[in-house]
Design an enzyme around this catalytic site. Structure first.
Site, PDB file in Angstrom:
ATOM      1  N   GLU A  14       0.800  -1.228   0.000  1.00  0.00           N
ATOM      2  CA  GLU A  14       0.000   0.000   0.000  1.00  0.00           C
ATOM      3  C   GLU A  14       0.833   1.278   0.000  1.00  0.00           C
ATOM      4  OE1 GLU A  14      -3.920  -0.111   2.176  1.00  0.00           O
ATOM      5  OE2 GLU A  14      -2.781  -1.465   3.438  1.00  0.00           O
ATOM      6  N   SER A 164      -6.323  -2.228   1.159  1.00  0.00           N
ATOM      7  CA  SER A 164      -6.486  -1.811  -0.245  1.00  0.00           C
ATOM      8  C   SER A 164      -6.843  -2.973  -1.161  1.00  0.00           C
ATOM      9  CB  SER A 164      -5.224  -1.119  -0.758  1.00  0.00           C
ATOM     10  OG  SER A 164      -5.071   0.109  -0.105  1.00  0.00           O
ATOM     11  N   GLU A 286     -14.695  -5.031   8.159  1.00  0.00           N
ATOM     12  CA  GLU A 286     -13.413  -4.616   8.738  1.00  0.00           C
ATOM     13  C   GLU A 286     -13.482  -3.158   9.161  1.00  0.00           C
ATOM     14  OE1 GLU A 286     -10.273  -4.698   5.839  1.00  0.00           O
ATOM     15  OE2 GLU A 286     -11.359  -3.463   4.422  1.00  0.00           O
ATOM     16  N   ASN A 288     -10.811   0.279   9.168  1.00  0.00           N
ATOM     17  CA  ASN A 288      -9.511   0.874   8.832  1.00  0.00           C
ATOM     18  C   ASN A 288      -9.246   2.029   9.780  1.00  0.00           C
ATOM     19  OD1 ASN A 288      -8.880  -0.449   6.124  1.00  0.00           O
ATOM     20  ND2 ASN A 288     -10.963   0.291   5.806  1.00  0.00           N
ATOM     21  N   SER A 297     -10.486   9.633  -1.942  1.00  0.00           N
ATOM     22  CA  SER A 297     -10.779   8.674  -0.870  1.00  0.00           C
ATOM     23  C   SER A 297     -12.122   8.967  -0.194  1.00  0.00           C
ATOM     24  CB  SER A 297      -9.669   8.684   0.179  1.00  0.00           C
ATOM     25  OG  SER A 297      -8.453   8.257  -0.377  1.00  0.00           O
TER      26      SER A 297
END
Length: 323
Positions: A14, A164, A286, A288, A297
């Site tokens: 990443e 990612s 999940e 992050n 983003s």
């Protein structure tokens, strides 16, 4: 003026995205309040990179840098490293030992959330639903029929500790499993295989903004590809709809769950949790803790929808860390 080190790069696949995130932070950081320094963290070197692209080595004993005979120390670190060592707790622990404030969560929370299996296990007792999953560690015997019996088809094979969407495959037949497992092992020595959740995918940003934990406007993800993979995330192969096309009740429900996860884990800084809503029940995939901060983003998109500029978003993160 406070000296702010923006750390970017990292040791994982990443690193390229992290460099973009870090440069966005550098560009939008309020220069009237802060002296910003771009710090590249790579396995082979830790360096301060100035505007002319000159590199100056970081002294790891105290995380300082000497430029033309002047020693520069930092008041705060803005962490923009996705993956190891920025998102898995290593940098957080290092800065805690040095007593330097940093913008992400603490080292335990970072390590926990970076490990998908452990994160979902910890959240389960709080009523947070997840996909059915099967775990493999490198060297384990692979029994494909046992895996399919448990998770069904199609299923997802993912590295346990990577971001990612690197190393993720959607598997439609039992014959495809071994290759998918090999692909995931290239990124990590632990794997999570999950049942396919057929529903609406959403991404929920939760941040501490001016001392209050808030849920940002939710993003719905409609991928042109089979799932929200690397291409969909970074090469425009998806529609990201903010705010998501959810009923008010569902917006409230999924927001409440994401906020509860943030509070239960005693999170700080940014967080972005991914959910798939199946039959009106959000299932968590999940969380992050160093979400992408490129202009494309999700967190910057969500902040903009909430009327928070990038400059505000980054100033807030630094002020909370310093407080």
């Amino acid at each position: 003026m406070k000296n702010i080190a923006i750390i970017m790069g990292g040791y994982s696949s990443e690193y390229k995205i992290s460099l973009i995130s870090g440069n966005v932070v550098y560009k939008f950081l309020d220069k009237s309040k802060y002296n910003a320094f771009r710090i590249h963290i790579f396995k082979e070197k830790w360096v301060y990179v100035d505007d002319a692209e000159n590199e100056f080595p970081i002294d790891r004993n105290d995380f300082s840098v000497t430029v033309n005979g002047n020693k520069i120390s930092f008041d705060c670190v803005f962490n923009a490293i996705h993956g190891t060592p920025g998102e898995d707790g290593l940098m957080q622990a290092y800065f805690e030992l040095l007593g330097i404030p940093q913008t992400s969560c603490d080292y335990y929370q970072a390590a926990l959330t970076f490990n998908k299996r452990d994160l979902l296990s910890v959240l389960k007792p709080y009523g947070i639903k997840t996909a059915i999953s099967y775990y493999l560690n490198k060297g384990d015997e692979i029994n494909t029929s046992e895996i399919i019996n448990k998770v069904g088809l199609p299923c997802f094979v993912k590295p346990n500790k990577a971001g990612s969407s690197f190393g993720i495959s959607k598997v439609k037949t039992e014959a495809e499993l071994p290759t998918a497992i090999e692909t995931a092992y290239k990124e990590d020595n632990e794997i999570i295989i999950e049942s396919f959740l057929d529903g609406t995918e959403v991404s929920v940003g939760v941040i501490n903004y001016k001392g209050e934990i808030i849920v940002l406007p939710i993003t719905e993800i409609v991928s042109e590809n089979d799932f929200f993979d690397y291409e969909a995330k970074y090469q425009g192969k998806s529609q990201e709809i903010t705010p998501a096309r959810l009923s008010d009740e569902m917006t409230q429900k999924v927001g409440t769950i994401a906020k509860r996860a943030y509070e239960v884990l005693k999170m700080k800084g940014f967080s972005r949790s991914e959910f798939i809503i199946v039959n009106d029940e959000p299932h968590m995939l999940e969380m992050n803790t160093i979400p992408g901060l490129t202009t494309e983003s999700l967190i910057p998109q969500q902040a903009a929808a909430a009327g928070i500029s990038l400059e505000d978003l980054f100033t807030n993160a630094i002020e909370l860390a310093l407080a």
